[in-house]
Design a protein around this motif. Sequence first.
Motif: not given
Lengths: 407, 468
Positions: B72-80
């Motif tokens: 969750l914390l290293s995910g892409d904040p702008l979804r792709g």
Amino acid sequence: MADLQIQPVLAALRKHRIATIVIALEIALACAVLCNACFLIAGRVQAMHVQSGVDEQALGTIKLEGFDPEQANDLDARVMAGLRAVAGVQSVSAVGAVPFGEASVIAGVHLDAAGQQFGGVVDFYVTGPGAANAMGIRLLSGRMPAPDEYMSVTQFVPKEAPVLITQVLAKHFWPDENPLGKTIWSMDTHFRVIGVVDHLTVPQPGSGEEKDADWSIVVPAMPGPQFAGKYLLRANPDDLPRVMRDARTAALKIAPDAVLDLDQSRTIGELREKFFLNDRVMTGLLIAVIVALLGTTALGIVGLASFWVAQRRRQIGVRRALGATRKDVLRYFQIENFLIVTIGIVLGMALAYGINLALMNIYELPRLPAWYLPIGAMALWVLGQLAVLAPAMRAAAVPPVVAMRSS
Amino acid sequence: MLVAQEDEAAGQGWCGPSGRYVPHWGYTRMIGYYIDLALHSLRRSKVLTVLMILAIAVGIGASMTTLTIMHLLSGDPLRGRSGQIFYPQVEPDPGSKAREPHDVMDYQSAMDLWSAHRADRQALVINSRVKLLAPDTRLPPLMLSMLSTTSDFFTMFEVPIRFGRSWTAEDDAAHARVAVISANLNDRLFGGQNSVGLTLRLKDSDVRIVGVLAPWRPSPLFYDVRGGRFSGGDTASFYDKPEGVITPFTTALEINDGNFQPFTCWSNPVTPGHLQNASCVWVALWVQLGDATRVASYRRFLDGYVAQQQSLGRITRADNTRLRSLPEWLDFNGVVPGDVKLQTSLAFAFLAICVCNVVGLLLAKFLRRSGEIGLRRALGATRRAVFIQCLVEAGVIGGLGGLGGLFLTLFGLWLVRQQPVPYADFVHLDVSMFLATFLISIGASLLAGLLPAARASLVEPALQLKVL
């Protein structure tokens, strides 16, 4: 007698090479994680027990914000008068920061006018008249600021102010010299050291660029437009919670236009508690991991030893029939366990250092002190012996007559 | 009794005496049969089985809890879409000897770069503490963090809007007294009603609400990320909630003058809290660049700008510019908190220990059945059949352990939600992590089963028959 048994134990282990290696690996991992987890716990506990240098039990702070600098003097006068009127308040003084509160003025300092000799990044405690005494910081040498040395803040701090520094900082700046009378340069101005205090932690120890919790400098200043809204209250420790409740109510009443910061308007004790909450949670977690890890390892030992005992019932019976005592059988399994755990520990020590090196990269942790290893080893030896005790006793209870029955 | 049944079936079906595949037993049917055998065998030694399932479950619970948080914390904040977003940096500090330029820019540089409009979209970003009062409510004034930016911010970052609209480039130019508020603040002040058109008092100025955001929780709060390399791994605050109130950049400079804090200064500002003419860095600029050509040309533009400023004598270090993409910037700042990384490594070390444990227990379990295996082998089962059957048994343990691990993970995540961490509110198990729970669990148990199964398949038929 025990020595004579090592040969057969080794022979048996060679026959069960895979199981032996697996359990030894498990112990190695457990040993490595145990040593490093204990080291991390020690680091956190040490951080949590940082000496603030102030009388925490007697101090609280009230913080107001959302007012214009032009109103600052008027607000200060009203609030300080109002807070002094709260029953039980011994003193009220203006402060720019308190231990475990918000970070305030942080700046790099130089030890020469040319800015060649960098001293480090330190925290400046801007303190109004009476605040240094109210905090209860202990002066080791030099003197406290005189009443006429409190000047108004122009930019973050007053210009050319006399300052108090901690002994840690004094040693860091001038290892072999008397710090009194020395000058430090920072924020386009310079400061003269007039006193050395034994301890004063930076507001947020361990979370900034300061290399030591005690890298604080106390700057006397007169409250004014650039230095207002934060007050240090001193009261009898037993009275303090009630005093702080009353003080918050009073502040709301005195300054309805300003905004009372409820998170910061707490006793220093409460601020400390909150500041270290994460470390406490992490410590709890590390302890839980250690317990789970040791428990799992012990169960693994019990499981495998039980299996070996069951598998060797006939051999045990034969040995018993040939004259081995119960004690010999018991010893046999204990020695076997000791050897396996020892192999694991040897591997584990290397692994422990490897993990420590990785952690040093991520966390700027110091090197794992060597004395953690023998303690970790001892813990696992004891754990192994305890875990193997029940299966070994079951083995010792095998009657010689088993030798004659077929499975 | 069972032994006879089992080997009769195996002998007739899967492996003939020659060990060749006999077609009338399908592969799936064979696996189904092995699963039956595995369940039966697991029931036979309940304590050992429970121990193994428990070990896998606890190890999986711990590792999946931490892995989910890492995920969750290293995910892409702008979804792709992060790859299109860039963060220009220049070094305005003439005395800087640092290898990296400052994390944010001075007003002049940021303003120059922004007003050149050389990117597809560009937004200036600053934030400040502001006193807010909603005159239409009877709530007391409160202090909150105000984001001040330019109109492209909303389109560039696809910020969802529930009521009204964001402001326009004309509003930026006109220093319009407008604001967009977050869903959270709208709930708090106006009970979630459409508050467009209402007035807010920010410090001493009235602004009109033109838009209310739909719930929006980018994680990390990427546009505010800076200074990660000075934080010593203590980066949890990068996962704070977005600011409650958003105003145009130009407007904020007027209405909240005196309350702007610098990231750092190389000389004291003349007027505290007023940084437009100060030797301080405090303004972030985000740009959107659609493709590699645009990126390359923006890079040239940035270098050209700095060279020009150098010739004017304002910037001394023309070689020190950066144009990192958003993922690179997050990486550079090490946004995932050190504690989370530590917890994850601890959890996986623990899982490794649990796997070792299961290896030992499975070894014990399979070898205890040496007699039975020997009999099967004597009746014609191949080594491979024994091996696969043992692995299936390990896999079944993994499946059951995964189920237990799933519950423990849900419990672990619930525990994390109770913690005082900024990311507690969005910790949840998503589909990918749900599947990963079982994959890792079965993978771990198959790995654990590999060695014991290989060992079991080596059991010699004749030898074991003699013992029997």
